[in-house]
Scaffold this motif. Sequence first.
Motif, PDB file in Angstrom:
ATOM      1  N   ILE A 103      16.336  33.178 -32.743  1.00 41.79           N
ATOM      2  CA  ILE A 103      15.711  32.647 -31.453  1.00 41.79           C
ATOM      3  C   ILE A 103      15.737  31.158 -31.270  1.00 41.79           C
ATOM      4  CG2 ILE A 103      13.399  32.688 -30.153  1.00 41.79           C
ATOM      5  CD1 ILE A 103      12.756  35.180 -31.668  1.00 41.79           C
ATOM      6  N   CYS A 104      16.242  30.788 -30.209  1.00 41.45           N
ATOM      7  CA  CYS A 104      16.679  29.449 -29.939  1.00 41.45           C
ATOM      8  C   CYS A 104      15.133  28.505 -30.021  1.00 41.45           C
ATOM      9  CB  CYS A 104      17.212  28.935 -28.602  1.00 41.45           C
ATOM     10  SG  CYS A 104      17.633  27.448 -28.803  1.00 41.45           S
ATOM     11  N   GLN A 105      14.904  27.421 -30.613  1.00 35.80           N
ATOM     12  CA  GLN A 105      13.855  26.595 -30.563  1.00 35.80           C
ATOM     13  C   GLN A 105      14.126  25.215 -30.120  1.00 35.80           C
ATOM     14  OE1 GLN A 105      10.901  28.105 -31.749  1.00 35.80           O
ATOM     15  NE2 GLN A 105      12.168  30.026 -31.972  1.00 35.80           N
ATOM     16  N   ALA A 106      15.337  25.007 -29.566  1.00 34.56           N
ATOM     17  CA  ALA A 106      15.709  23.661 -28.748  1.00 34.56           C
ATOM     18  C   ALA A 106      14.871  23.456 -27.545  1.00 34.56           C
ATOM     19  CB  ALA A 106      17.197  23.287 -28.552  1.00 34.56           C
ATOM     20  N   GLU A 107      14.885  22.466 -26.941  1.00 35.40           N
ATOM     21  CA  GLU A 107      14.099  22.044 -26.092  1.00 35.40           C
ATOM     22  C   GLU A 107      14.013  22.846 -24.685  1.00 35.40           C
ATOM     23  OE1 GLU A 107      11.650  19.652 -26.191  1.00 35.40           O
ATOM     24  OE2 GLU A 107      11.080  20.303 -24.052  1.00 35.40           O
ATOM     25  N   ALA A 108      15.293  23.080 -24.276  1.00 35.56           N
ATOM     26  CA  ALA A 108      15.229  23.875 -22.616  1.00 35.56           C
ATOM     27  C   ALA A 108      14.588  25.176 -23.205  1.00 35.56           C
ATOM     28  CB  ALA A 108      16.833  24.171 -22.444  1.00 35.56           C
ATOM     29  N   CYS A 109      14.821  25.911 -24.505  1.00 30.13           N
ATOM     30  CA  CYS A 109      14.469  27.284 -24.576  1.00 30.13           C
ATOM     31  C   CYS A 109      12.751  26.998 -24.879  1.00 30.13           C
ATOM     32  CB  CYS A 109      15.140  27.892 -25.676  1.00 30.13           C
ATOM     33  SG  CYS A 109      16.661  28.715 -25.271  1.00 30.13           S
ATOM     34  N   ARG A 110      12.426  26.187 -25.550  1.00 27.24           N
ATOM     35  CA  ARG A 110      10.836  25.845 -25.596  1.00 27.24           C
ATOM     36  C   ARG A 110      10.044  25.695 -24.599  1.00 27.24           C
ATOM     37  NH1 ARG A 110       9.504  24.667 -31.098  1.00 27.24           N
ATOM     38  NH2 ARG A 110       7.582  23.627 -30.634  1.00 27.24           N
ATOM     39  N   SER A 111      10.791  24.820 -23.497  1.00 29.17           N
ATOM     40  CA  SER A 111      10.195  24.825 -22.217  1.00 29.17           C
ATOM     41  C   SER A 111       9.965  26.212 -21.598  1.00 29.17           C
ATOM     42  CB  SER A 111      10.793  23.729 -21.335  1.00 29.17           C
ATOM     43  OG  SER A 111      12.060  24.134 -21.011  1.00 29.17           O
ATOM     44  N   MET A 112      10.790  27.081 -21.823  1.00 29.56           N
ATOM     45  CA  MET A 112      10.822  28.405 -21.078  1.00 29.56           C
ATOM     46  C   MET A 112      10.071  29.507 -22.179  1.00 29.56           C
ATOM     47  SD  MET A 112      11.824  27.870 -18.338  1.00 29.56           S
ATOM     48  CE  MET A 112      12.195  29.570 -17.554  1.00 29.56           C
ATOM     49  N   GLY A 113       9.095  28.969 -23.154  1.00 27.53           N
ATOM     50  CA  GLY A 113       8.465  30.024 -23.698  1.00 27.53           C
ATOM     51  C   GLY A 113       8.976  30.432 -24.893  1.00 27.53           C
ATOM     52  N   ALA A 114      10.032  29.970 -25.786  1.00 31.05           N
ATOM     53  CA  ALA A 114      10.524  30.495 -26.797  1.00 31.05           C
ATOM     54  C   ALA A 114       9.602  30.509 -28.165  1.00 31.05           C
ATOM     55  CB  ALA A 114      11.874  29.602 -27.224  1.00 31.05           C
ATOM     56  N   GLU A 115       8.732  29.367 -28.114  1.00 33.41           N
ATOM     57  CA  GLU A 115       7.587  29.476 -28.994  1.00 33.41           C
ATOM     58  C   GLU A 115       6.820  30.558 -29.094  1.00 33.41           C
ATOM     59  OE1 GLU A 115       5.363  26.020 -31.347  1.00 33.41           O
ATOM     60  OE2 GLU A 115       5.716  25.629 -29.242  1.00 33.41           O
ATOM     61  N   ALA A 116       6.290  31.001 -27.874  1.00 39.10           N
ATOM     62  CA  ALA A 116       5.440  32.012 -27.782  1.00 39.10           C
ATOM     63  C   ALA A 116       6.319  33.319 -28.052  1.00 39.10           C
ATOM     64  CB  ALA A 116       4.666  31.935 -26.359  1.00 39.10           C
ATOM     65  N   LEU A 117       7.444  33.524 -27.505  1.00 39.78           N
ATOM     66  CA  LEU A 117       8.171  34.636 -27.907  1.00 39.78           C
ATOM     67  C   LEU A 117       8.376  34.780 -29.296  1.00 39.78           C
ATOM     68  CD1 LEU A 117       9.971  37.024 -26.943  1.00 39.78           C
ATOM     69  CD2 LEU A 117      11.879  35.293 -26.811  1.00 39.78           C
ATOM     70  N   THR A 118       8.577  33.707 -30.035  1.00 37.90           N
ATOM     71  CA  THR A 118       8.907  33.994 -31.332  1.00 37.90           C
ATOM     72  C   THR A 118       7.497  34.360 -32.000  1.00 37.90           C
ATOM     73  OG1 THR A 118      10.408  32.229 -31.213  1.00 37.90           O
ATOM     74  CG2 THR A 118       9.551  32.772 -33.450  1.00 37.90           C
ATOM     75  N   GLU A 119       6.311  33.871 -31.778  1.00 41.01           N
ATOM     76  CA  GLU A 119       5.141  34.183 -32.354  1.00 41.01           C
ATOM     77  C   GLU A 119       4.890  35.548 -32.033  1.00 41.01           C
ATOM     78  OE1 GLU A 119       3.329  32.541 -34.726  1.00 41.01           O
ATOM     79  OE2 GLU A 119       4.777  30.985 -34.357  1.00 41.01           O
ATOM     80  N   ARG A 120       5.060  36.236 -30.851  1.00 45.19           N
ATOM     81  CA  ARG A 120       4.872  37.512 -30.540  1.00 45.19           C
ATOM     82  C   ARG A 120       5.850  38.263 -31.264  1.00 45.19           C
ATOM     83  NH1 ARG A 120       5.016  35.712 -25.292  1.00 45.19           N
ATOM     84  NH2 ARG A 120       6.755  36.553 -24.785  1.00 45.19           N
ATOM     85  N   LEU A 121       6.860  38.056 -31.522  1.00 40.31           N
ATOM     86  CA  LEU A 121       7.868  38.973 -32.474  1.00 40.31           C
ATOM     87  C   LEU A 121       7.388  38.904 -33.770  1.00 40.31           C
ATOM     88  CD1 LEU A 121      11.230  38.059 -30.482  1.00 40.31           C
ATOM     89  CD2 LEU A 121      10.225  40.397 -30.487  1.00 40.31           C
ATOM     90  N   LEU A 122       7.198  37.745 -34.392  1.00 35.59           N
ATOM     91  CA  LEU A 122       6.826  37.883 -35.823  1.00 35.59           C
ATOM     92  C   LEU A 122       5.801  38.713 -35.926  1.00 35.59           C
ATOM     93  CD1 LEU A 122       7.371  33.916 -36.605  1.00 35.59           C
ATOM     94  CD2 LEU A 122       8.996  35.937 -37.129  1.00 35.59           C
TER      95      LEU A 122
END
Length: 157
Positions: free
Chosen positions: A82-101
């Motif tokens: 799961i991409c954790q770089a800026e563009a993806c973080r600004s589109m919710g990558a962090e929350a997506l990662t947390e939900r999946l984990l």
Amino acid sequence: MSVSEEIPGAREARAICATRSNDPSMLLEILHDLQVRVGHIPGESVPILADCLNLSKAEVYGVVSFYHDFRTEPGAPITVRICQAEACRSMGAEALTERLLSRYGVSLSEISAAGVTFEPVYCLGNCALAPAAMVDGALIGRADGAAVDAAIAEAGR
Ligand code: FES
């Protein structure tokens, strides 16, 4: 530990049935949850599911064998990046990662009981379709939990 808890998937099957009120109409959802938790539908879990849901073993087995998404044998580990770089973080990558984990019950780089491991990555070259993820080499744009789950199921076939 009782004898039945030593059976592959037994504890998980009972717990998942209980969360669905042992409702036989929820069999598909229960099988899906069991596959996510264990990685496949162990044959030994069929009589347990039948008992919990007051169905015959043939009814449960019939559903397991009818739907190709259900696996009855463990598969090779599936890697989800799961991409954790800026563009993806600004589109919710962090929350997506947390939900999946949370859903798969692991931390980054651990292998779940279902044989899935999640790894961070920093740009998949798909920034325009952020958040981006990759499941065993298959790129997913505008990734959400459902899309990642579907890709994991596909990778596990
Ligand atoms: S920043 Fe995520 S794909 Fe480029």
